[in-house]
Design an enzyme around this catalytic site. Structure first.
Site, PDB file in Angstrom:
ATOM      1  N   GLY A 239      -9.324   9.267   2.118  1.00  0.00           N
ATOM      2  CA  GLY A 239      -9.417  10.699   2.357  1.00  0.00           C
ATOM      3  C   GLY A 239     -10.833  11.215   2.464  1.00  0.00           C
TER       4      GLY A 239
ATOM      5  CD  GLU B 258      -6.866   8.149   6.634  1.00  0.00           C
ATOM      6  OE1 GLU B 258      -7.833   7.766   7.298  1.00  0.00           O
ATOM      7  OE2 GLU B 258      -6.967   8.489   5.439  1.00  0.00           O
TER       8      GLU B 258
ATOM      9  CE  LYS C 151     -16.610   2.365   2.241  1.00  0.00           C
ATOM     10  NZ  LYS C 151     -15.769   2.528   3.387  1.00  0.00           N
TER      11      LYS C 151
ATOM     12  CG  ASP D 268      -6.842   4.051   7.746  1.00  0.00           C
ATOM     13  OD1 ASP D 268      -8.034   4.276   8.056  1.00  0.00           O
ATOM     14  OD2 ASP D 268      -6.063   4.958   7.392  1.00  0.00           O
ATOM     15  N   GLY D 269      -9.367   2.102   7.252  1.00  0.00           N
ATOM     16  CA  GLY D 269     -10.430   1.886   6.274  1.00  0.00           C
ATOM     17  C   GLY D 269     -10.033   2.419   4.907  1.00  0.00           C
TER      18      GLY D 269
END
Ligand code: 5RP
Length: 231
Positions: free
Chosen positions: A97, A105, A123, A83-84
């Site tokens: 989110g 998630e 990020k 997942d990111g």
């Protein structure tokens, strides 16, 4: 390398960790979607996996590209989730989110033996909080829940605008039928304390702080992808 190419690099590196027969949690967002596209190519070549999507949006893309899907009730224990993230720090605490899928998630990540986070290097932050923290709330009692969040933030020395997420003219609604409050705290020095406080508010369904869920991260930058383990 542009932003999309970096996402593809991270997704390619994550794909190396996918093995035949795996039960996979499949994330949401533009980086996770690059992973789905690459995964679909491998599935077309004969890779056998079963995926549990973390959102209706991801489910649609998987179905379109031929990635076999199951529900989490059919596959309640997963081998790996990819997942990111919207933000991560050196301890691999995440803010998630931004795409509105944080509840599913988090449920899927918690049901997985391992979680790999894929992201471009923008990020990665020293202290979480530059990205507004998504807080999923029950529509019932929205005003009371917002006040409770403000008070909990105040107790922790946090302040900032708390904005109800919108989708055009309407209020944004999650796959679970809830609303999202985006809290612009600026800095979150103690994510665990904030998490505990938010979890104690009845109207809060879940929040976007992911603590001790990521096994490692694959971070892509202009010179390629690297693995980041929690410090
Ligand atoms: C969705 C998420 C996404 O993982 C997060 O928003 C990152 O998305 P992107 O890869 O598009 O930057 O948490 O709820």
């Amino acid at each position: 390398m542009d932003a999309r190419e970096m996402k593809v690099k991270a997704a390619e590196a994550a794909l190396q960790h996918v093995e035949d027969g795996m039960r996979l949690g499949i994330g949401t967002g533009s980086t996770a979607e690059e992973f789905v596209r690459l995964l679909a190519e491998k599935v077309a070549e004969g890779l056998k996996v079963e995926g549990v999507p973390t959102s209706e949006r991801t489910a649609r893309l998987c179905l379109e590209l031929g990635v076999p899907l199951k529900s989490l009730d059919e596959l309640p224990e997963l081998d790996l989730t990819i997942d990111g993230a919207d933000e991560m720090d050196a301890a691999l605490t995440l803010i998630k989110g931004g795409g509105g899928a944080l509840l599913r998630e988090k449920i899927v990540a918690a049901a997985s033996a391992r979680m790999i986070v894929i992201a471009d290097e923008t990020k990665l932050v020293e202290t979480l909080g530059r990205f507004p923290l998504p807080i999923e709330v029950n529509p019932f009692g929205l005003a009371a829940t917002r006040i409770a969040i403000e008070k909990c933030a105040e107790r922790l020395g946090l302040a900032g605008e708390i904005r109800l997420r919108r989708a055009g003219e309407s209020v944004f609604t999650t796959d679970g039928g809830h609303f999202i409050l985006d809290a612009s705290f600026g800095r979150i020095p103690d994510a665990e304390a904030l998490s505990t406080q938010l979890n104690s508010i009845p109207g809060v369904v879940e929040h976007g702080l992911f603590i001790n869920l990521a096994s490692f991260a694959i971070i892509a930058g202009p010179s390629g992808a690297r693995t980041l383990k929690a410090n």
